[in-house]
Design a protein around this motif. Structure first.
Motif, PDB file in Angstrom:
ATOM      1  N   THR A  57      13.082  27.954  17.749  1.00  0.00           N
ATOM      2  CA  THR A  57      12.211  27.349  18.767  1.00  0.00           C
ATOM      3  C   THR A  57      10.809  27.930  18.688  1.00  0.00           C
ATOM      4  N   LEU A  61       6.489  26.318  16.874  1.00  0.00           N
ATOM      5  CA  LEU A  61       5.096  26.461  17.297  1.00  0.00           C
ATOM      6  C   LEU A  61       4.254  27.149  16.229  1.00  0.00           C
ATOM      7  N   MET A 278      11.412  26.359  26.241  1.00  0.00           N
ATOM      8  CA  MET A 278      10.434  26.145  25.182  1.00  0.00           C
ATOM      9  C   MET A 278      10.016  24.676  25.096  1.00  0.00           C
ATOM     10  N   THR A 279      10.936  23.771  25.373  1.00  0.00           N
ATOM     11  CA  THR A 279      10.582  22.351  25.404  1.00  0.00           C
ATOM     12  C   THR A 279       9.590  22.075  26.514  1.00  0.00           C
ATOM     13  N   LEU A 281       7.553  24.286  27.805  1.00  0.00           N
ATOM     14  CA  LEU A 281       6.307  24.944  27.408  1.00  0.00           C
ATOM     15  C   LEU A 281       5.519  24.091  26.427  1.00  0.00           C
ATOM     16  N   ALA A 282       6.213  23.497  25.464  1.00  0.00           N
ATOM     17  CA  ALA A 282       5.532  22.730  24.423  1.00  0.00           C
ATOM     18  C   ALA A 282       5.051  21.374  24.917  1.00  0.00           C
ATOM     19  N   ASP A 283       5.807  20.741  25.823  1.00  0.00           N
ATOM     20  CA  ASP A 283       5.505  19.357  26.208  1.00  0.00           C
ATOM     21  C   ASP A 283       4.789  19.221  27.544  1.00  0.00           C
ATOM     22  N   THR A 285       2.967  21.920  29.386  1.00  0.00           N
ATOM     23  CA  THR A 285       1.994  22.933  29.798  1.00  0.00           C
ATOM     24  C   THR A 285       0.712  22.810  28.986  1.00  0.00           C
ATOM     25  N   GLY A 288       1.005  24.483  25.556  1.00  0.00           N
ATOM     26  CA  GLY A 288       1.660  23.656  24.557  1.00  0.00           C
ATOM     27  C   GLY A 288       0.732  22.609  23.977  1.00  0.00           C
ATOM     28  N   ARG A 289      -0.086  21.999  24.825  1.00  0.00           N
ATOM     29  CA  ARG A 289      -1.043  21.009  24.329  1.00  0.00           C
ATOM     30  C   ARG A 289      -2.068  21.671  23.416  1.00  0.00           C
ATOM     31  N   VAL A 291      -1.555  24.245  21.535  1.00  0.00           N
ATOM     32  CA  VAL A 291      -0.897  24.564  20.268  1.00  0.00           C
ATOM     33  C   VAL A 291      -0.882  23.343  19.349  1.00  0.00           C
ATOM     34  N   VAL A 315       0.883  32.593  20.149  1.00  0.00           N
ATOM     35  CA  VAL A 315       2.019  31.949  19.473  1.00  0.00           C
ATOM     36  C   VAL A 315       2.828  32.986  18.697  1.00  0.00           C
TER      37      VAL A 315
END
Length: 417
Positions: A57, A61, A278-279, A281-283, A285, A288-289, A291, A315
């Motif tokens: 996960t 990133l 983590m999903t 966080l990535a989608d 937050t 995440g954007r 990154v 990261v």
């Protein structure tokens, strides 16, 4: 079929991975004479996949930002040794063995150590402009050597008994009743989330799936969760363990032994929890954007005001933190800290992310895909072990699969464009 997939809004890559996993499972089950698709093997497979899935996960990133981390396996070994020494040698000198706080402090020390190592490597990559390939390749050598120097190559054992459930095993599962309760709760939460997302999309004026498609997706989710729960509850505790439990409860020696299920393993629940976090966080937050923006176009991201150096360092720090979690899982599963722990785990972690759809060109990747990729990699290894395939040949197969996954990713992107 294409119209059906469009209405269901299904990810073609996800469908392909699930199909490939099904082929692998059925193929190994046939070759092993029905020894692969058993509750026992599938339960063990889930436990063995947890450590790699957690690190995968974070690797998503890292690769999304157009970088790589070759040191995660060595970091895992070094952190695992630190965790083992902390709870077996350092803390007992302060408050004795089997103190209730020993395992907690040891895990926290491991997480802090992993975060610090990741941040250090991220600083060198982001602020000193050294290639991540070189930095983490050096880290692969440094942290593997450091793991040996911690105890001059000696294995650290025994570990705190409260720490061992993190790795699974007999005491590392939550039992049948709790698993069914958790499974039913997960189904209800998944349906509630699906309804909430649909209402929000309608509120913003976005297109939504037909009601029948939503119901079909909800049914698939429920079937997957409850099916997994049934499998883990079909694997009973060993007879000797049940007999000892009966004796401890005061039952007669000739009393019939009940069926006691393992249920979900604790490391699997940890991996699932981290995958969900983590999903999000990535989608969902800003980080995440940032990154994905950094991976898609670094120059545009910097011109838009994103502190790309800080994001990149964070990261790598996050990757180190997740390596600390995996180190705790792997060390507890082995019930000892060894210098060889984590060897070649960087290969499986990177392969899991790439097989899961993360592009080495950066900018694209999914957390759930990487976790499914970890299951694919572990399924290959587990199946080859059941067939008695030698370790060198196993590495050859994994290497071929990794190259094939990158090639398929290239073909897919060319087709999409």
């Amino acid at each position: 079929m294409s119209d059906l997939i469009r209405k269901l809004e299904l990810d073609l890559r996800l469908i392909g991975m699930i199909a490939a996993l099904a082929v692998i499972w059925v193929g190994f089950d046939v070759l092993t004479g029905g020894g692969f698709l058993t509750p026992r093997n599938l339960w063990n497979l889930s436990v063995q996949s947890a450590s790699i899935a957690v690190m995968a996960t974070g690797m998503v990133l890292v690769i999304v930002t157009r970088n790589i981390d070759l040191s995660v396996g060595s970091m895992l070994g070094f952190i695992g040794m630190i965790v083992g020494v902390t709870q077996a040698q350092i803390l007992p000198q302060l408050w004795g063995f089997e103190h209730p706080a020993t395992w907690i402090v040891a895990v926290v020390v491991g997480l802090v150590t992993g975060t610090a190592i990741g941040a250090l490597q991220g600083f060198v990559v982001a602020y000193l402009n050294v290639s991540s390939f070189i930095v983490t390749l050096g880290g692969l050598l440094i942290w593997r050597g450091a793991a040996w120097w911690v105890t001059t190559g000696q294995t650290v054992a025994p570990l705190d008994r409260r720490f061992l459930p993190i790795g699974g095993g007999i005491e590392g599962a939550i039992g049948g009743s709790a698993s069914w309760g958790l499974g039913i709760a997960a189904v209800l939460v998944a349906i509630a989330v699906q309804i909430t997302i649909r209402r929000r999309r309608i509120g913003f004026g976005f297109t939504v799936r037909p009601v029948w498609a939503e119901a079909f997706i909800a049914a698939l989710i429920a079937l997957a969760i409850l099916g997994a729960t049934w499998v883990v509850n079909a694997y009973p505790l060993p007879v000797g363990v049940v007999r000892r439990m009966q004796a401890a409860a005061g039952a007669p020696e000739d009393a019939p032994l009940p069926f006691i299920a393992h249920g979900y393993a604790i490391p699997v629940l940890i991996a699932i929890g981290i995958g969900i976090a983590m999903t999000f966080l990535a989608d969902r937050t800003r980080f995440g954007r940032y990154v994905f923006a950094l991976g898609g176009n670094p120059e545009a991201a910097e011109l838009s005001g994103i502190n790309t150096r800080r994001v990149l360092m964070m990261v790598f720090a996050l990757m180190g933190l997740l390596a600390g979690v995996s180190a705790s899982i792997a060390t507890a599963r082995l019930q000892s800290a060894t210098n060889a722990t984590g060897t070649l785990d960087e290969l499986y972690t990177i392969a899991a992310a790439v097989i899961g759809g993360t592009s080495l060109a950066g900018g694209t990747g999914t957390i759930y895909g990487a976790m499914l990729g970890a299951v694919v990699m572990q399924s290959l290894q587990s199946g080859m072990v059941l067939l008695g395939v030698d370790a060198p040949l196993q590495n050859i197969v994994v290497g071929i699969v990794l190259v094939a996954a990158v090639w398929l990713d290239t073909v897919y992107r060319r087709h999409v464009k």
